[in-house]
Write a protein that holds these residues in place. Sequence first.
Motif, short mmCIF file in Angstrom:
data_model
loop_
_atom_site.label_atom_id
_atom_site.label_comp_id
_atom_site.label_asym_id
_atom_site.label_seq_id
_atom_site.Cartn_x
_atom_site.Cartn_y
_atom_site.Cartn_z
N UNK A 1 18.14 2.75 11.62
CA UNK A 1 18.40 3.74 12.68
C UNK A 1 18.55 5.14 12.10
N UNK A 2 19.10 5.26 10.89
CA UNK A 2 19.15 6.57 10.22
C UNK A 2 17.75 7.08 9.94
N UNK A 3 16.86 6.15 9.57
CA UNK A 3 15.48 6.55 9.30
C UNK A 3 14.81 7.09 10.56
N UNK A 4 15.07 6.46 11.68
CA UNK A 4 14.48 6.94 12.93
C UNK A 4 14.91 8.37 13.22
N UNK B 1 11.13 12.62 10.17
CA UNK B 1 10.28 13.80 10.00
C UNK B 1 10.62 14.56 8.72
N UNK B 2 11.89 14.77 8.47
CA UNK B 2 12.31 15.52 7.27
C UNK B 2 11.98 14.74 6.00
N UNK B 3 12.20 13.43 6.02
CA UNK B 3 11.91 12.61 4.85
C UNK B 3 10.42 12.57 4.55
N UNK B 4 9.61 12.52 5.59
CA UNK B 4 8.15 12.50 5.42
C UNK B 4 7.66 13.80 4.78
N UNK C 1 0.83 -1.21 0.00
CA UNK C 1 0.00 0.00 0.00
C UNK C 1 0.86 1.27 0.00
N UNK C 2 2.04 1.19 0.56
CA UNK C 2 2.87 2.38 0.76
C UNK C 2 4.20 2.29 0.01
N UNK C 3 4.26 1.42 -1.00
CA UNK C 3 5.52 1.06 -1.65
C UNK C 3 6.36 2.24 -2.15
N UNK C 4 5.85 3.18 -2.94
CA UNK C 4 6.72 4.24 -3.46
C UNK C 4 7.25 5.15 -2.36
N UNK C 5 6.47 5.33 -1.34
CA UNK C 5 6.90 6.15 -0.21
C UNK C 5 8.07 5.49 0.52
#
Length: 434
Positions: free
Chosen positions: A119-122, A126-129, A49-53
Motif C-alpha cells: 500500500x505504501x508503494x501504491x 510515481x516518485x520511486x519510478x 525481467x524487472x528484478x533490480x527495479x
Amino acid sequence: MNVRAQAAKVLNQVVEQGQSLSQALPAAQKDLNPKDKALLQVLCYGVLRTLPRLDFFCRSLMQKPLKGKQRAMHFLILVGFYQLLYTRIPSHAAVGETVDGTKALKAPGLKGMVNGVLRSFLREQEALTEKADQQDTLKYCHPGWLVKRLQSAYGEEKAASIMTENNQQAPMWLRVNNIHHTRAEYKTLLDNAELNSFDAIDDENSNALRLEKATDVYKLPGFTEGWVSVQDGAAQLAAHYLGAQENDLILDACSAPGGKTVHTLELQPLITQMVAVDADEKRLVRVQENLDRLQLQATVIHGDASKPGEWWNGDLFDRILCDAPCSATGVIRRHPDIRWLRRDSDIADLVALQKSILNALWDKLKPGGILLYATCSVLPDENELQIKGFLESRSDATLIPLSAQYNSASQGRQLLPNEDAMDGFYYAKLQKNA
C-alpha cells in the motif's frame, strides 16, 4: 494453492539458490490448472525481467531487508509490485492475493508488513519510478557488468536498444519439416487451425514460420507426427549455413537439445552419418526424444567436445557444427534468469572453453571441410574476437561467406535480439585449407 506464493518460491530458488528458471518453473506448475499455470509463468518471467527495479522499490520502502527463512517473503513483495506495475490485475485483487500468500508461505505473522509495503508503494509509485529511471541498471533491468559490456561493444544507444528488446517477450517460432510439407503447405494447415503465422523475413530461413500468438505444441497440426518443431528463427539458420551434402560425415558438437541436429537431417537425409555429442548426459535425452519424434537417426554420444580423443573413432568429418557453450546473452528475452545467474568473470572462462573446443574440433575436420561456429551470444569476446584470434593462430583456416545472401567474408554474422523478430545469435563459417 496460492499462485503468488508459488511464484515467490520459484523466484527464491532461481535468485538465491542459482537454479535455472527452466528447471524450477515446470516443477512448480505440475499440479496447477491451465489458468494458474499461465499466471505463475507470467509472474516469474515478469519479476525476473524487472528484478533490480523491483528490488530498489523494496529497499526504498523497508527499514531492513528480509533475510534467511524470511527471504521468500521478499520475493512475494516483488510479485506484488510486478502485478501493480505491469499487469491488468486490479490493485485491490493484486494486494489481497499477495497478502494471502503469507499463509501459504507459513508466515501469517508477516501479513501486516506485506500489506503495508504494497500500500505504501501504491502511494509512492510515481516518485520511486522517477528515481529508478535515473540509473541504467534500474532503467534497463540488467546487471551493471552486462550494461558496461554492451555499451563498450555497441555504444550507449544500441546497447539501450538491446536491453530494451531483452525485456520483451520472445515470439514462438516454428520449423516446418520439409520431409512432410513445404512451408506454404504447413502455413495453410495453421490457417485451417486458426493459428495465424508469418514467414521469416530472411529468405534463407525457408522452413521458418513465426506464430502471431504462442500456443500449446500439441495444438500444432502434426506435431506428434514430426511435421513441425519449435525453434527460434535465428537457431534455424545453423542448418542452412552448415549446408550438409549427400554422403557427408557430420558432427554436431554440443548438440543438446538437438534442434540443429534434426534440422540438418531434415534438410539433407542422404548424409552418411550424423554424430551428436554433448557433455551433459541428461540433456542428451532430449536429443534422442527429438530424433524419435521426427523418426530420424543419429549416433548420440556422451562426450566432451574439447576432448574428442575420448570418444572420436578416427574418421575425419566433412562438416562440423560447433554450437559452442556461451553466455547466452542473445536469448535473455527467452531466459530472463540468465542475466542474474551469469557473472562477469564467467565470460573469460567461456572464451577459454570456446577456444579449446574450436582447436580440438578443427583437428578432426577433413582438408576442404567446413566448420560452422555458432553462439547465442551478443558479446564480441565470444564471437568476432574469438574467430579473429582463431584465424590468426591457424594458417590452414579461412573465413568464407555464410551464403550467397550473406556473403561478407570479412566477418561472421551477428544477429541482435529481435532483429527480424529473431533471437541474438552469431555465426562464422570456416573452411580448412586443402
